[in-house]
Write a protein that holds these residues in place. Structure first.
Motif, mmCIF file in Angstrom:
data_model
loop_
_atom_site.group_PDB
_atom_site.id
_atom_site.type_symbol
_atom_site.label_atom_id
_atom_site.label_comp_id
_atom_site.label_asym_id
_atom_site.label_seq_id
_atom_site.Cartn_x
_atom_site.Cartn_y
_atom_site.Cartn_z
ATOM 1 N N ALA A 145 0.653 -1.453 0.090
ATOM 2 C CA ALA A 145 -0.063 0.457 -0.211
ATOM 3 C C ALA A 145 0.921 1.039 0.024
ATOM 4 O O ALA A 145 1.093 2.272 -0.707
ATOM 5 N N GLN A 146 2.188 1.308 0.955
ATOM 6 C CA GLN A 146 2.585 2.249 0.928
ATOM 7 C C GLN A 146 3.650 2.448 -0.385
ATOM 8 O O GLN A 146 3.768 4.126 -0.964
ATOM 9 N N PHE A 147 3.857 1.404 -1.407
ATOM 10 C CA PHE A 147 4.437 1.968 -2.557
ATOM 11 C C PHE A 147 3.921 2.741 -3.188
ATOM 12 O O PHE A 147 3.967 3.286 -4.380
ATOM 13 N N LEU A 148 2.569 1.154 -3.917
ATOM 14 C CA LEU A 148 1.312 2.228 -4.796
ATOM 15 C C LEU A 148 1.079 3.966 -4.061
ATOM 16 O O LEU A 148 0.473 4.837 -5.086
ATOM 17 N N ASP A 154 4.886 5.640 -14.240
ATOM 18 C CA ASP A 154 5.582 4.464 -15.006
ATOM 19 C C ASP A 154 6.210 3.012 -13.775
ATOM 20 O O ASP A 154 6.798 1.985 -14.467
ATOM 21 N N GLU A 155 6.644 3.380 -12.699
ATOM 22 C CA GLU A 155 7.440 2.742 -11.349
ATOM 23 C C GLU A 155 5.892 1.704 -11.395
ATOM 24 O O GLU A 155 6.816 0.384 -11.863
ATOM 25 N N ILE A 156 4.436 1.491 -11.345
ATOM 26 C CA ILE A 156 3.882 1.176 -11.272
ATOM 27 C C ILE A 156 3.873 -0.622 -12.524
ATOM 28 O O ILE A 156 3.691 -1.480 -12.582
ATOM 29 N N PHE A 214 -1.214 -9.283 -8.354
ATOM 30 C CA PHE A 214 -0.441 -9.494 -6.564
ATOM 31 C C PHE A 214 0.788 -10.170 -6.081
ATOM 32 O O PHE A 214 1.706 -9.500 -5.534
ATOM 33 N N GLN A 215 1.270 -11.108 -7.773
ATOM 34 C CA GLN A 215 2.122 -11.628 -7.761
ATOM 35 C C GLN A 215 3.247 -10.746 -7.900
ATOM 36 O O GLN A 215 4.530 -10.454 -7.188
ATOM 37 N N ALA A 216 3.275 -9.570 -8.565
ATOM 38 C CA ALA A 216 4.138 -8.541 -9.124
ATOM 39 C C ALA A 216 4.777 -7.132 -7.992
ATOM 40 O O ALA A 216 5.837 -7.885 -7.132
ATOM 41 N N LEU A 217 3.797 -7.177 -7.390
ATOM 42 C CA LEU A 217 3.613 -6.518 -5.817
ATOM 43 C C LEU A 217 4.173 -7.067 -4.975
ATOM 44 O O LEU A 217 5.435 -6.883 -4.299
ATOM 45 N N ARG A 218 4.244 -8.608 -3.801
ATOM 46 C CA ARG A 218 4.907 -9.317 -3.752
ATOM 47 C C ARG A 218 6.247 -9.184 -3.812
ATOM 48 O O ARG A 218 7.448 -9.689 -3.424
ATOM 49 N N ILE A 219 6.580 -9.299 -5.305
ATOM 50 C CA ILE A 219 8.042 -9.273 -6.009
ATOM 51 C C ILE A 219 8.731 -8.872 -5.469
ATOM 52 O O ILE A 219 9.441 -8.764 -4.851
ATOM 53 N N HIS A 220 8.164 -7.593 -5.393
ATOM 54 C CA HIS A 220 8.914 -5.537 -5.801
ATOM 55 C C HIS A 220 8.800 -5.694 -4.583
ATOM 56 O O HIS A 220 9.906 -5.113 -3.829
#
Length: 325
Positions: A145-148, A154-156, A214-220
């Protein structure tokens, strides 16, 4: 790295993937020291301890405080086990602290564990509603949530595309930032799943449209690929001659890194055109690893545990210096 006190224990069930196959190939000396770099819920560690003699030893790491808490009883009951709260990228530091120069085997069981997915409040799953956390180590670092809340379109987009292979990465990123700019940032798993469902026009059969996001955000959030790269870079210095490296991957990016690392240690690199034209002979290549196996779970295991279907296990053995030379 010193162990961090943890108090809450987890009780959710976890099916260890390729349990016997991994330990069968890992153990070459029942009196040796072994590293389980990803303790999880201790499936591989328990099986490993059952194969070792009284002189054997296991050092097990996990970055998840709940995994460490769940393993406290085992560590107290078996003096051969040393359990440490640390990311696997820090295993060299951990071994230094324990005054262990090398180990007979190293096991990595990569990715997220079933308890992490199944416990809704951890924020890994789109099935249910919880704060959008996704951190494996809940004691540090920024949440999803803090990342988003701060990342640009572009980053997302880059994260969703590179780590999730999400074709709708840009529309999803644009929708997330637009919602944030309206004063309604996404902070919960259900909110993110609903937004992705609206942004993704075509759906893969049998897969929720939010799966890749969800997978991508978890890896990041957990810097999983950087962690793996840092850990692999330490393997050759810590694996004893004749010792085994066993890695179980569940994502193509992880498996590609493992495959390339093992190949780089087992085979001479291909010469470029310019190198082939040089009059000086290149230095001889001495392989450090021998590739032993690549396995996948069988139909019976996949039938009993569908999450095992994407697993790939690679095994390599450290060549003795005399043989390598």
């Amino acid at each position: 790295m010193p162990s961090t006190p943890v108090h809450a224990a987890a009780t959710l069930q976890h099916r260890t993937v390729l349990l016997h196959e991994a330990v069968d190939r890992l153990v070459t000396d029942t009196a040796g020291i072994y590293l389980d770099a990803t303790f999880g819920r201790g499936g591989h560690t328990r099986e490993l301890l059952s194969r070792l003699a009284s002189a054997g030893r296991v050092v097990a790491l996990d970055r998840d405080p709940q995994a460490i808490a769940a393993g406290r009883e085992l560590a107290q009951a078996d003096a051969r086990l040393t359990l440490v709260h640390a990311p696997f990228s820090a295993f060299g530091e951990v071994l230094n602290g324990l005054e262990i120069a090398s180990v007979r085997g190293i096991l990595f069981d990569l990715g997220v564990s079933s308890p992490q997915i199944d416990e809704t409040r951890r924020g890994f799953s789109f099935r249910g509603d919880a704060p959008l956390d996704m951190r494996m180590d809940t004691t540090q670092g920024a949440t999803a949530a803090q990342f988003l809340a701060e990342a640009s379109v572009d980053e997302i987009t880059r994260v969703l595309r590179d780590y999730g292979d999400e074709r709708a990465a840009f529309p999803i990123a644009k929708a997330l930032v637009a919602r944030r700019e309206r004063g309604e940032p996404v902070t919960r798993t259900a909110e993110l799943a609903a937004l992705v469902a609206q942004a993704v026009r075509s759906r893969e059969a049998g897969q929720d449209p939010a799966t890749r996001t969800f997978q991508a955000l978890r890896i990041h959030v957990n810097a999983e690929l950087a962690e793996l790269e840092a850990a692999l870079a330490q393997v050759m210095a810590r694996l004893a001659d004749g010792g085994r490296l066993v890695v179980i991957s569940f994502h193509s990016l992880e498996d590609r890194m493992v495959k390339q690392f093992m190949a780089s240690q087992a085979r001479a690199p291909e010469l470029t055109r310019e190198q082939r034209r040089m009059p000086v002979e290149p230095a001889p290549f001495h392989p450090g690893l021998k590739l032993l196996a690549k396995l996948r779970p069988g139909p019976a295991e996949v039938g009993a545990n569908p999450r095992a279907r994407s697993a790939i296990m690679r095994v390599a053995e450290r060549l003795p210096e005399a043989e390598a030379a």
